[in-house]
Design a protein around this motif. Structure first.
Motif, short mmCIF file in Angstrom:
data_model
loop_
_atom_site.label_atom_id
_atom_site.label_comp_id
_atom_site.label_asym_id
_atom_site.label_seq_id
_atom_site.Cartn_x
_atom_site.Cartn_y
_atom_site.Cartn_z
N LEU A 1 -31.52 -39.04 31.96
CA LEU A 1 -30.52 -38.26 31.23
C LEU A 1 -29.23 -39.06 31.08
O LEU A 1 -28.56 -38.97 30.05
CB LEU A 1 -30.27 -36.93 31.95
CG LEU A 1 -29.22 -36.00 31.34
CD1 LEU A 1 -29.46 -35.77 29.85
CD2 LEU A 1 -29.21 -34.67 32.09
N GLU A 2 -28.88 -39.85 32.08
CA GLU A 2 -27.71 -40.70 31.95
C GLU A 2 -27.91 -41.70 30.81
O GLU A 2 -26.98 -41.95 30.02
CB GLU A 2 -27.45 -41.44 33.27
CG GLU A 2 -26.99 -40.51 34.38
CD GLU A 2 -26.79 -41.21 35.71
OE1 GLU A 2 -25.74 -41.02 36.33
OE2 GLU A 2 -27.70 -41.95 36.13
N SER B 1 -27.71 -39.77 27.49
CA SER B 1 -26.36 -39.28 27.19
C SER B 1 -25.44 -40.38 26.67
O SER B 1 -24.40 -40.09 26.09
CB SER B 1 -25.74 -38.61 28.41
OG SER B 1 -25.47 -39.55 29.44
N ALA C 1 -23.44 -39.91 34.77
CA ALA C 1 -23.66 -38.49 34.48
C ALA C 1 -22.40 -37.66 34.70
O ALA C 1 -22.15 -36.71 33.95
CB ALA C 1 -24.80 -37.93 35.34
N VAL D 1 -22.66 -36.52 30.96
CA VAL D 1 -23.34 -35.22 30.97
C VAL D 1 -22.33 -34.10 31.12
O VAL D 1 -22.46 -33.03 30.51
CB VAL D 1 -24.42 -35.17 32.07
CG1 VAL D 1 -25.11 -33.81 32.08
CG2 VAL D 1 -25.46 -36.28 31.86
N MET E 1 -22.99 -28.97 35.01
CA MET E 1 -23.35 -30.26 35.61
C MET E 1 -23.54 -30.10 37.12
O MET E 1 -24.55 -30.55 37.68
CB MET E 1 -22.24 -31.27 35.30
CG MET E 1 -22.24 -32.51 36.15
SD MET E 1 -23.55 -33.64 35.71
CE MET E 1 -23.17 -34.97 36.86
N LEU F 1 -27.33 -30.87 25.15
CA LEU F 1 -28.08 -31.98 25.74
C LEU F 1 -28.78 -32.82 24.67
O LEU F 1 -29.04 -34.01 24.88
CB LEU F 1 -29.09 -31.44 26.75
CG LEU F 1 -28.45 -30.89 28.04
CD1 LEU F 1 -29.45 -30.07 28.83
CD2 LEU F 1 -27.92 -32.04 28.89
#
Length: 267
Positions: free
Chosen positions: A120-121, A124, A152, A156, A165, A185
């Motif tokens: 996800l990092e 993003s 993140a 995020v 978060m 997201l």
């Protein structure tokens, strides 16, 4: 399409289309494309090369069923790094993701399956994210005795807010489908995320390179400034971009109504 020098980028498959789109695939499907140190270094090399070699856009996806399951925890466990050593690992992650976000080449992530932790990092740091129905987002660091180290807490948090978060990290909460889109997201939910991402990349590649460069670097820099400084920086960037010679033909087409018009989408 032509295949870029594959040996240049460990664990990445790279092909280049005729209109300059770099189609990049994370190629560790047996590890759900988890990021080991070699792959992070390859991402640094790739996002250093892309603007220098006139890439018009980058589409980033994962081989197999998953985009990226984050940090390669097996490698991390076996390495048994000291705090100072892992500090340097995190700085390399930041270098890779900063080159993505601030490098000036539009980066579109085509997401499938796991977009978890460091995955996800990674996502993003892209400018556009396209998910499909299989895509799920999570930050399970709390359950694993870890803390995010690849940005993140910055990126995020910008997408979903501080409270969500923290909740994701504490509880391992998973988001997917329309709920994930509504939270920010990802910007698109498609049946085929890679095909949709490629369509977007071809459209974006038709823009003037200097305009894309400004959009994909200046906006992020300005978000780090005070409102007063950002306004001044915006005026400077607009002064350069809005007077570029290559834009004159497009402005003329708008003026004589021969160019494309902006219309609402029809259902």
């Amino acid at each position: 399409m032509t295949t870029a020098d594959s040996h240049r980028f460990t664990n990445l498959s790279v092909t280049v289309t005729d209109d300059g789109i770099w189609d990049v695939v994370l190629s560790r499907p047996e590890k759900r494309n988890a990021l080991n140190l070699d792959t992070v270094d390859a991402l640094i090399d790739l996002f250093t090369a892309a603007p220098r070699e006139d890439a018009r856009a980058v589409v980033l996806s994962g081989a197999g069923d998953h985009f990226c399951a984050g940090l390669d925890l097996v490698e991390h466990h076996k390495a048994d790094r000291s705090p100072a050593e892992f500090w340097q690992v995190c700085l390399r992650w930041h270098e890779a993701f900063n080159k993505m976000e601030y490098g000036g080449v539009p980066v579109i992530c085509a997401l499938t399956g796991a977009v978890v932790g460091g995955g996800l990092e990674l996502a993003s740091a892209a400018h556009i994210r396209v998910a499909d129905q299989s895509t799920y987002f999570a930050l399970p660091e709390g359950q694993r005795g870890l803390f995010t180290g690849g940005g993140a807490t910055i990126r995020v948090t910008d997408l979903v807010g501080k409270a969500r978060m923290i909740d994701m990290m504490l509880t391992g909460r998973v988001y997917q489908g329309q709920e994930a889109i509504d939270l920010g997201l990802a910007q698109y939910l498609a049946d085929d995320s890679r095909a949709h991402a490629m369509d977007l990349a071809h459209k974006i590649a038709e823009n003037l390179p200097l305009t894309n460069f400004a959009i994909c670097s200046a906006v992020s820099h300005m978000s780090n400034m005070s409102a007063l400084d950002a306004a001044y920086a915006e005026a400077c960037v607009a002064g350069v971009v809005n007077t570029q010679p290559d834009a004159r033909a497009r402005l003329a087409a708008f003026a004589d109504k021969s160019g494309p018009r902006i219309r609402p989408q029809q259902d």
